[in-house]
Design an enzyme around this catalytic site. Sequence first.
Site, PDB file in Angstrom:
ATOM      1  N   PRO A 226       0.794  -1.242   0.000  1.00  0.00           N
ATOM      2  CG  PRO A 226       0.007  -0.975   2.179  1.00  0.00           C
ATOM      3  CD  PRO A 226       0.706  -1.948   1.287  1.00  0.00           C
ATOM      4  CG  PHE A 227       2.212   3.018   2.589  1.00  0.00           C
ATOM      5  CD1 PHE A 227       1.565   4.244   2.541  1.00  0.00           C
ATOM      6  CD2 PHE A 227       1.714   2.057   3.456  1.00  0.00           C
ATOM      7  CE1 PHE A 227       0.466   4.515   3.342  1.00  0.00           C
ATOM      8  CE2 PHE A 227       0.622   2.310   4.266  1.00  0.00           C
ATOM      9  CZ  PHE A 227      -0.007   3.545   4.206  1.00  0.00           C
ATOM     10  CD  GLU A 244       6.166   0.610   9.744  1.00  0.00           C
ATOM     11  OE1 GLU A 244       6.109   1.090  10.890  1.00  0.00           O
ATOM     12  OE2 GLU A 244       7.039  -0.204   9.390  1.00  0.00           O
ATOM     13  CE  LYS A 260       9.795  -3.246  15.409  1.00  0.00           C
ATOM     14  NZ  LYS A 260       9.927  -3.129  13.965  1.00  0.00           N
TER      15      LYS A 260
END
Length: 441
Positions: A226-227, A244, A260
Amino acid sequence: MRTTFFHKTKSSKIFKNQILAWAQKFDDVVWLDSNNYEQNHSNYDAVLAVDAFTCIQTDFFNGFEKLKEYQTTVNDWIFGYLTYDLKNDVEVISSNNFDGLEFPDLYFFQPKKLFLFKDNQVEIQYLKGVEDNWEDDLKAIQNKNKCDLESFDCTQDEFRRKVSNNIKIKLRIHKDEYFEKINNMLAHIHRGDIYEANFCQEFYAEETVINPLETYNKLNAISNPPFAVFLKCNDKYLLSASPERYLKKDGGTIISQPIKGTAKRSNNFEEDNLLKSDLLKDEKERSENIMIVDLVRNDLSKTAIKGSVKVEELCKIYTFDQVHQMISTVTSKIEKTTHPVDVIKSTFPMGSMTGAPKISAMKIIEDLEETKRGLYSGAVGYFSPIGDFDFNVVIRSILYNETKKYVSYSVGGAITSKSNPLQEYEECLVKAKAMRTVLEH
């Protein structure tokens, strides 16, 4: 300052492929792609910024103040990156480790040409003085032919046949030395110096030439994160499949989504669900995540309206093509008078890539790691004209210095008192799989 046009696409996927191929002629390129991943807090499906009108490039010294002045003065869209080593501007820490990539510590530019994707519509914003070129640019984008796009619409097997880099990757830290360093970090934890720290290692290749766009396309096709980012800054490239988000500002709301906890995927449906379930229940992974959530809450509280810091999601499992990830979402509210750069400075570097307590963890990391992190575990993103911003965490990424013919990717993991050095090493290999596949096959 900007003239806005709108373009309806017949296929946003094809147009995205065409426009990224077209963008390669510029020296300054930032491409951000969500890959249609369903997520909260999303404004655009993809964004392309090209062709610098103004820019700022600096080392870490007073880096955030210089960025603050630039962002305030320009008062427009700016795109760029923050390297991990801006930590040296925030705290009394230095970076003396080896740096084979040599990215500037901070770089942002004001694009002449901006494309904002949402569904099948593209909002095109050109600065005054270049707006007359938009129709010619649109024709040039749509005329990108099959030859230019041959590496886009392929299966993974087809990618491997077409983009065979066949690069021999070297390890900066070998396995036995890795175990020694992890045990050293565990000794710090058992003494009470830190509770948790993110330890990273570099994989690299020298005297190597790659095609950045084809390599990015292959990495993105494997991961669909997504990034995702394709960044070009003259002769330096970032090809990122990051899952992230670091930090986002949406009006008066600040959103942080630290990762994490990682588990591999399986092609077997039942086994894959079991891996996902085991990750959710894993005490070590949950404790890692919760420690970083506490750190993020503390960081956000520095600029937050009192009582506004909230944990929206705790240890939620998100599934990606390569891995399952444990992600938490922490939000806060800020006053209108709070400068956006101050919010970033007060939380930088991100907790998921440092540890707790943050300053002690960063000092130990600097001592034990062999490589200057640079843009790895930094952030790429943008500021909007109204002062909103959105930045990812630079992980699962390939970095390339074209002039030096140096290719690098790094991976890391959180070390806690419950860490097993062998399991940590194996987790690093899982995280490195996509980058290694792209470069070695």
